[in-house]
Each structure stands twice: as C-alpha cells, then as structure tokens.
Design a protein around this motif. Structure first.
Motif, PDB file in Angstrom:
ATOM      1  N   ALA A  24       0.841  -1.204   0.000  1.00 33.95           N
ATOM      2  CA  ALA A  24       0.000   0.000   0.000  1.00 33.95           C
ATOM      3  C   ALA A  24       0.874   1.251   0.000  1.00 33.95           C
ATOM      4  O   ALA A  24       0.572   2.234  -0.681  1.00 33.95           O
ATOM      5  CB  ALA A  24      -0.929  -0.002   1.214  1.00 33.95           C
ATOM      6  N   THR A  25       1.966   1.183   0.750  1.00 37.62           N
ATOM      7  CA  THR A  25       2.908   2.308   0.778  1.00 37.62           C
ATOM      8  C   THR A  25       3.485   2.557  -0.610  1.00 37.62           C
ATOM      9  O   THR A  25       3.509   3.698  -1.089  1.00 37.62           O
ATOM     10  CB  THR A  25       4.056   2.024   1.774  1.00 37.62           C
ATOM     11  N   ALA A  26       3.921   1.498  -1.278  1.00 38.23           N
ATOM     12  CA  ALA A  26       4.505   1.643  -2.620  1.00 38.23           C
ATOM     13  C   ALA A  26       3.468   2.181  -3.602  1.00 38.23           C
ATOM     14  O   ALA A  26       3.755   3.101  -4.383  1.00 38.23           O
ATOM     15  CB  ALA A  26       5.048   0.303  -3.104  1.00 38.23           C
ATOM     16  N   PHE A  27       2.258   1.644  -3.558  1.00 42.97           N
ATOM     17  CA  PHE A  27       1.197   2.073  -4.474  1.00 42.97           C
ATOM     18  C   PHE A  27       0.842   3.544  -4.257  1.00 42.97           C
ATOM     19  O   PHE A  27       0.828   4.334  -5.208  1.00 42.97           O
ATOM     20  CB  PHE A  27      -0.051   1.196  -4.268  1.00 42.97           C
ATOM     21  N   LEU A  28       0.581   3.907  -3.000  1.00 44.96           N
ATOM     22  CA  LEU A  28       0.226   5.302  -2.700  1.00 44.96           C
ATOM     23  C   LEU A  28       1.340   6.261  -3.086  1.00 44.96           C
ATOM     24  O   LEU A  28       1.098   7.312  -3.686  1.00 44.96           O
ATOM     25  CB  LEU A  28      -0.065   5.467  -1.214  1.00 44.96           C
ATOM     26  N   GLY A  36       1.542   9.169   0.064  1.00 47.95           N
ATOM     27  CA  GLY A  36       2.289   8.005   0.542  1.00 47.95           C
ATOM     28  C   GLY A  36       3.144   8.333   1.756  1.00 47.95           C
ATOM     29  O   GLY A  36       3.199   7.563   2.714  1.00 47.95           O
ATOM     30  N   TYR A  37       3.795   9.482   1.723  1.00 49.26           N
ATOM     31  CA  TYR A  37       4.607   9.890   2.870  1.00 49.26           C
ATOM     32  C   TYR A  37       3.734  10.252   4.067  1.00 49.26           C
ATOM     33  O   TYR A  37       4.103   9.993   5.208  1.00 49.26           O
ATOM     34  CB  TYR A  37       5.528  11.065   2.502  1.00 49.26           C
ATOM     35  N   ILE A  38       2.600  10.848   3.832  1.00 45.58           N
ATOM     36  CA  ILE A  38       1.685  11.160   4.931  1.00 45.58           C
ATOM     37  C   ILE A  38       1.191   9.856   5.552  1.00 45.58           C
ATOM     38  O   ILE A  38       1.091   9.733   6.776  1.00 45.58           O
ATOM     39  CB  ILE A  38       0.515  12.044   4.444  1.00 45.58           C
ATOM     40  N   LEU A  80       9.984   9.430 -12.785  1.00 45.90           N
ATOM     41  CA  LEU A  80      11.161   9.064 -12.002  1.00 45.90           C
ATOM     42  C   LEU A  80      10.964   9.378 -10.520  1.00 45.90           C
ATOM     43  O   LEU A  80      11.356   8.592  -9.652  1.00 45.90           O
ATOM     44  CB  LEU A  80      12.403   9.788 -12.527  1.00 45.90           C
ATOM     45  N   TYR A  81      10.350  10.520 -10.251  1.00 43.74           N
ATOM     46  CA  TYR A  81      10.070  10.902  -8.866  1.00 43.74           C
ATOM     47  C   TYR A  81       9.118   9.891  -8.227  1.00 43.74           C
ATOM     48  O   TYR A  81       9.344   9.448  -7.094  1.00 43.74           O
ATOM     49  CB  TYR A  81       9.477  12.318  -8.828  1.00 43.74           C
ATOM     50  N   GLY A  82       8.080   9.496  -8.939  1.00 39.87           N
ATOM     51  CA  GLY A  82       7.128   8.518  -8.418  1.00 39.87           C
ATOM     52  C   GLY A  82       7.778   7.186  -8.126  1.00 39.87           C
ATOM     53  O   GLY A  82       7.576   6.597  -7.064  1.00 39.87           O
ATOM     54  N   VAL A  83       8.600   6.709  -9.048  1.00 36.67           N
ATOM     55  CA  VAL A  83       9.286   5.426  -8.856  1.00 36.67           C
ATOM     56  C   VAL A  83      10.280   5.530  -7.700  1.00 36.67           C
ATOM     57  O   VAL A  83      10.314   4.675  -6.806  1.00 36.67           O
ATOM     58  CB  VAL A  83      10.007   4.983 -10.155  1.00 36.67           C
ATOM     59  N   GLY A  84      11.073   6.580  -7.711  1.00 42.03           N
ATOM     60  CA  GLY A  84      12.092   6.751  -6.661  1.00 42.03           C
ATOM     61  C   GLY A  84      11.496   6.863  -5.271  1.00 42.03           C
ATOM     62  O   GLY A  84      11.965   6.221  -4.330  1.00 42.03           O
ATOM     63  N   THR A  85      10.450   7.665  -5.128  1.00 48.76           N
ATOM     64  CA  THR A  85       9.841   7.828  -3.806  1.00 48.76           C
ATOM     65  C   THR A  85       9.110   6.567  -3.364  1.00 48.76           C
ATOM     66  O   THR A  85       9.121   6.229  -2.185  1.00 48.76           O
ATOM     67  CB  THR A  85       8.871   9.031  -3.775  1.00 48.76           C
ATOM     68  N   ALA A  86       8.493   5.850  -4.323  1.00 47.27           N
ATOM     69  CA  ALA A  86       7.807   4.602  -3.974  1.00 47.27           C
ATOM     70  C   ALA A  86       8.804   3.574  -3.448  1.00 47.27           C
ATOM     71  O   ALA A  86       8.555   2.901  -2.437  1.00 47.27           O
ATOM     72  CB  ALA A  86       7.057   4.048  -5.184  1.00 47.27           C
TER      73      ALA A  86
END
Length: 174
Positions: A24-28, A36-38, A80-86
């Motif tokens: 769920a963390t990765a998806f969000l 996701g961070y929240i 890239l930001y989405g993949v990296g942060t996930a």
C-alpha cells in the motif's frame, strides 16, 4: 550515546512504521507521493524528496528548451520521482519491519544501573517489595537481584525490614 527517552521515541516510530503495509505504501507513494509519505508519517523524508524534485525540475526547465521538450522532460521527471519515492518509502517500511523482528529476537540486557532504577520505581509504586517481586520485575536470577538490592541499601536508597503481618523480608524505598 542516546538517552533512553530518545531510544523509546525511536522505537515507537519504528513500531508505527512497521505497522504499515509495504505494498500500500509503494502504491500510494508511486501515484501520489505526498499522500504516501503522509500515510507512513515520514514528513521529513517527504519534504526532502519534494525539495529535490522541485530543484532538479527547476534546473532542467531553466535550460534553454522548447516548450514541447519541457513538457516531456517534466513528465519524465514526475515518473522518475514517483518510482524513486515509492521505492524509498516502501523500503523504509520494510526496514522498520526487519528492525522490529531483530529487536524481538535480541535479548536486551539492561545495565545494573537501569535495573536499580527499575527496582526503585517498583518499590515506589508498591510501597514495599519482596525479593520475588524484584526477580519477576527485572527477570534476573535471585542472587543477582539480591546483590542489586544490597547495593541500593549501601547507596542509602532502600532499606530492608520485615513485614509486620507475616514477617516476610521486604524492601522499601527511602
């Protein structure tokens, strides 16, 4: 060396993070990084990643690019930001789960001073304690507990006496 308060706070943070679902963390985080961070409560990491994204995007857009190229570049940076942060956020959850598992299997041996404080707190809350109460409290052999109680008496922190009702040996805080 960290204080016991800081260690307790760090352990609480780790427990809260370990309770989160990694998928769920990765998806969000992939589709809505800030959400996701929240979800994981990692606000400092959120601000750092957002700052890096804005900075890199600003630097890239500041270059002399055509409008079409800027839109393509911005979209690529968002992906890239989405993949990296996930990856980063879900990895933090996985590491928290691993640290918690290691903590469960690791025997924590408190120092003699920490055990003395634990015994003093027990005596303060109960008024008087027996050797058995102390053994159960700090989960140590009776001989070691007796030695700690003797040291507390020598340090003028506890006194030993007999309980009036049944004559049992009890320890009281001074």
């Amino acid at each position: 060396m960290k204080s016991s308060v800081a260690m307790t706070q760090e352990l609480e943070k780790t427990k809260k993070l370990a309770e989160k679902n990694t998928r769920a963390t990765a998806f969000l985080t992939f589709f809505m990084p800030l959400l996701g961070y929240i979800y994981t409560g990692r606000y400092k990491a959120m601000l750092m990643s957002l700052g890096m994204f804005v900075g890199v995007t600003g630097i890239c857009v500041a270059g002399d690019l055509e409008l079409d190229e800027t839109e393509d570049l911005t979209l690529a940076l968002q992906v890239l930001y989405g993949v990296g942060t996930a990856v980063e956020n879900s990895r933090a959850v996985s590491q928290a789960k691993r640290r918690l598992q290691e903590q469960k299997f690791k025997t924590i041996n408190p120092t003699a001073e920490q055990q003395k404080i634990q015994l003093l707190r027990l005596a303060k809350t109960q008024g008087e304690v027996t050797l058995a109460d102390c053994v159960l409290e700090i989960n140590s052999p009776a001989a070691e507990v007796r030695q700690l109680l003797k040291e507390l008496q020598q340090e003028d922190l506890m006194i030993v006496g007999n309980r009036e009702t049944d004559g049992a040996v009890v320890y009281r805080i001074i």
